[in-house]
Design a protein around this motif. Structure first.
Motif, PDB file in Angstrom:
ATOM      1  N   ASP A  84       0.796  -1.225   0.000  1.00  0.00           N
ATOM      2  CA  ASP A  84       0.000   0.000   0.000  1.00  0.00           C
ATOM      3  C   ASP A  84       0.832   1.279   0.000  1.00  0.00           C
ATOM      4  OD1 ASP A  84       0.974  -0.309   2.505  1.00  0.00           O
ATOM      5  OD2 ASP A  84      -0.887   0.160   3.560  1.00  0.00           O
ATOM      6  N   LEU A  85       2.162   1.149  -0.039  1.00  0.00           N
ATOM      7  CA  LEU A  85       3.023   2.336  -0.004  1.00  0.00           C
ATOM      8  C   LEU A  85       3.408   2.712  -1.438  1.00  0.00           C
ATOM      9  CD1 LEU A  85       4.120   3.907   2.404  1.00  0.00           C
ATOM     10  CD2 LEU A  85       6.203   2.553   2.259  1.00  0.00           C
ATOM     11  N   ILE A  86       3.159   3.974  -1.825  1.00  0.00           N
ATOM     12  CA  ILE A  86       3.508   4.361  -3.184  1.00  0.00           C
ATOM     13  C   ILE A  86       4.225   5.706  -3.185  1.00  0.00           C
ATOM     14  CG2 ILE A  86       1.604   3.070  -4.183  1.00  0.00           C
ATOM     15  CD1 ILE A  86       0.151   5.632  -4.606  1.00  0.00           C
ATOM     16  N   GLY A  87       5.096   5.880  -4.157  1.00  0.00           N
ATOM     17  CA  GLY A  87       5.881   7.100  -4.265  1.00  0.00           C
ATOM     18  C   GLY A  87       5.300   8.020  -5.326  1.00  0.00           C
ATOM     19  N   GLY A  88       5.725   9.272  -5.258  1.00  0.00           N
ATOM     20  CA  GLY A  88       5.258  10.204  -6.265  1.00  0.00           C
ATOM     21  C   GLY A  88       5.894  11.562  -6.103  1.00  0.00           C
ATOM     22  N   ALA A  89       5.435  12.484  -6.928  1.00  0.00           N
ATOM     23  CA  ALA A  89       5.979  13.845  -6.924  1.00  0.00           C
ATOM     24  C   ALA A  89       4.876  14.837  -6.611  1.00  0.00           C
ATOM     25  CB  ALA A  89       6.596  14.163  -8.281  1.00  0.00           C
ATOM     26  N   VAL A  90       5.284  15.927  -5.957  1.00  0.00           N
ATOM     27  CA  VAL A  90       4.350  16.997  -5.618  1.00  0.00           C
ATOM     28  C   VAL A  90       4.944  18.339  -6.061  1.00  0.00           C
ATOM     29  CG1 VAL A  90       3.376  15.840  -3.595  1.00  0.00           C
ATOM     30  CG2 VAL A  90       5.389  17.292  -3.320  1.00  0.00           C
ATOM     31  N   VAL A  91       4.120  19.354  -6.077  1.00  0.00           N
ATOM     32  CA  VAL A  91       4.641  20.714  -6.082  1.00  0.00           C
ATOM     33  C   VAL A  91       4.216  21.365  -4.774  1.00  0.00           C
ATOM     34  CG1 VAL A  91       4.905  21.152  -8.544  1.00  0.00           C
ATOM     35  CG2 VAL A  91       2.660  21.488  -7.472  1.00  0.00           C
ATOM     36  N   LEU A  92       5.136  22.135  -4.201  1.00  0.00           N
ATOM     37  CA  LEU A  92       4.857  22.906  -2.995  1.00  0.00           C
ATOM     38  C   LEU A  92       4.842  24.378  -3.381  1.00  0.00           C
ATOM     39  CD1 LEU A  92       7.288  21.364  -0.322  1.00  0.00           C
ATOM     40  CD2 LEU A  92       4.962  20.663  -0.853  1.00  0.00           C
ATOM     41  N   TRP A  93       3.974  25.135  -2.751  1.00  0.00           N
ATOM     42  CA  TRP A  93       3.990  26.578  -2.976  1.00  0.00           C
ATOM     43  C   TRP A  93       3.492  27.296  -1.732  1.00  0.00           C
ATOM     44  CZ3 TRP A  93       0.183  23.410  -4.749  1.00  0.00           C
ATOM     45  CH2 TRP A  93      -1.142  23.801  -4.576  1.00  0.00           C
ATOM     46  N   GLY A  94       3.588  28.623  -1.793  1.00  0.00           N
ATOM     47  CA  GLY A  94       3.318  29.410  -0.587  1.00  0.00           C
ATOM     48  C   GLY A  94       4.591  29.493   0.223  1.00  0.00           C
ATOM     49  N   ARG A  95       4.441  29.606   1.526  1.00  0.00           N
ATOM     50  CA  ARG A  95       5.608  29.685   2.393  1.00  0.00           C
ATOM     51  C   ARG A  95       6.363  28.347   2.391  1.00  0.00           C
ATOM     52  NH1 ARG A  95       7.124  32.828   6.907  1.00  0.00           N
ATOM     53  NH2 ARG A  95       8.152  31.562   8.481  1.00  0.00           N
ATOM     54  N   ILE A  96       7.684  28.408   2.312  1.00  0.00           N
ATOM     55  CA  ILE A  96       8.513  27.198   2.256  1.00  0.00           C
ATOM     56  C   ILE A  96       9.611  27.293   3.318  1.00  0.00           C
ATOM     57  CG2 ILE A  96      10.099  25.810   0.857  1.00  0.00           C
ATOM     58  CD1 ILE A  96       7.479  25.771  -0.501  1.00  0.00           C
ATOM     59  N   GLU A  97       9.837  26.189   4.035  1.00  0.00           N
ATOM     60  CA  GLU A  97      10.993  26.085   4.921  1.00  0.00           C
ATOM     61  C   GLU A  97      11.926  25.033   4.341  1.00  0.00           C
ATOM     62  OE1 GLU A  97      11.258  28.723   7.956  1.00  0.00           O
ATOM     63  OE2 GLU A  97      12.331  26.828   8.230  1.00  0.00           O
ATOM     64  N   ALA A  98      13.156  25.426   4.058  1.00  0.00           N
ATOM     65  CA  ALA A  98      14.108  24.503   3.435  1.00  0.00           C
ATOM     66  C   ALA A  98      14.951  23.812   4.497  1.00  0.00           C
ATOM     67  CB  ALA A  98      15.008  25.266   2.478  1.00  0.00           C
ATOM     68  N   HIS A  99      15.161  22.523   4.333  1.00  0.00           N
ATOM     69  CA  HIS A  99      16.029  21.726   5.203  1.00  0.00           C
ATOM     70  C   HIS A  99      17.091  21.058   4.338  1.00  0.00           C
ATOM     71  CE1 HIS A  99      13.342  22.181   8.688  1.00  0.00           C
ATOM     72  NE2 HIS A  99      12.383  22.144   7.791  1.00  0.00           N
ATOM     73  N   MET A 100      17.928  20.264   4.982  1.00  0.00           N
ATOM     74  CA  MET A 100      19.009  19.618   4.226  1.00  0.00           C
ATOM     75  C   MET A 100      18.507  18.724   3.101  1.00  0.00           C
ATOM     76  SD  MET A 100      21.902  18.365   6.906  1.00  0.00           S
ATOM     77  CE  MET A 100      22.990  17.597   5.725  1.00  0.00           C
ATOM     78  N   TYR A 101      17.575  17.857   3.419  1.00  0.00           N
ATOM     79  CA  TYR A 101      17.167  16.833   2.447  1.00  0.00           C
ATOM     80  C   TYR A 101      15.796  17.080   1.837  1.00  0.00           C
ATOM     81  CZ  TYR A 101      21.003  14.470   4.721  1.00  0.00           C
ATOM     82  OH  TYR A 101      22.236  14.171   5.229  1.00  0.00           O
ATOM     83  N   GLY A 102      15.110  18.074   2.370  1.00  0.00           N
ATOM     84  CA  GLY A 102      13.781  18.328   1.855  1.00  0.00           C
ATOM     85  C   GLY A 102      13.233  19.613   2.417  1.00  0.00           C
TER      86      GLY A 102
END
Ligand SMILES: [Zn+2]
Length: 177
Positions: A84-102
């Motif tokens: 039941d685990l599946i991967g995929g891609a998203v787009v993020l928008w609005g306020r963003i907090e950046a970290h090392m890996y994501g």
């Protein structure tokens, strides 16, 4: 327009949505968060905070709020272990907090799902889930290229080399939610 902040302070405004990668659980045909089991609707999700940050403050710097996504696709094998685990891609928008890996974002929308390696039944279920949310279901090797039709990757120069905030620890413990 996005507002990006990280450990070194505010970064320049970003005009395009940011591409990220994550996983979901497929529960009775519905894509849900791996952690709180909240359903991801076709038109996307908007993060809120259960620690008191207002809508305008999410994702807050020293908090775990926001929609999580990695900069790079999850390993091809990451979703293979369970049905039941599946991967995929998203787009993020609005306020963003950046970290090392994501990153953590205010708003997110699915733009593509990854075709599982095996399990004919799982492949069929993911294709049906993709049809339901109106996104393409593509092989792992094509995921990033397809996602880039919808946004841009966060430039490596804007990614913190290390993140010292509590949110970074939350990230390490929980991964994307
Ligand atoms: Zn918060």
């Amino acid at each position: 327009m996005n507002t990006l902040e990280h450990a070194d302070g505010p970064a320049p405004d970003l005009i395009v949505p940011l591409v990220g990668f994550r996983q979901w659980r497929l529960a009775n045909g519905v894509l849900t968060s791996m952690y709180d089991r909240a359903a991801w609707p076709q038109d996307g999700v908007t993060a809120s905070c259960d620690r008191g940050h207002s809508s305008a403050e999410v994702p807050a710097k020293d908090c775990s709020c926001g929609v999580y996504a990695y900069y790079d696709p999850c390993p091809r094998t990451a979703s293979a272990a369970t049905c039941d685990l599946i991967g995929g891609a998203v787009v993020l928008w609005g306020r963003i907090e950046a970290h090392m890996y994501g990153m953590r974002g205010k708003h997110a929308r699915i733009v593509a799902l990854e075709l599982p390696l095996s399990h004919a039944r799982k492949r069929r279920a993911v294709i049906e889930a993709g049809e339901r949310v109106g996104v393409p279901v593509v092989p792992h090797r094509s995921l990033k290229a397809v996602a880039l039709d919808y946004g841009a990757v966060l430039q490596p120069s804007l990614r913190p080399k290390k993140t010292l905030t509590r949110a970074a620890n939350v990230w390490a413990r929980n991964g994307p939610v």
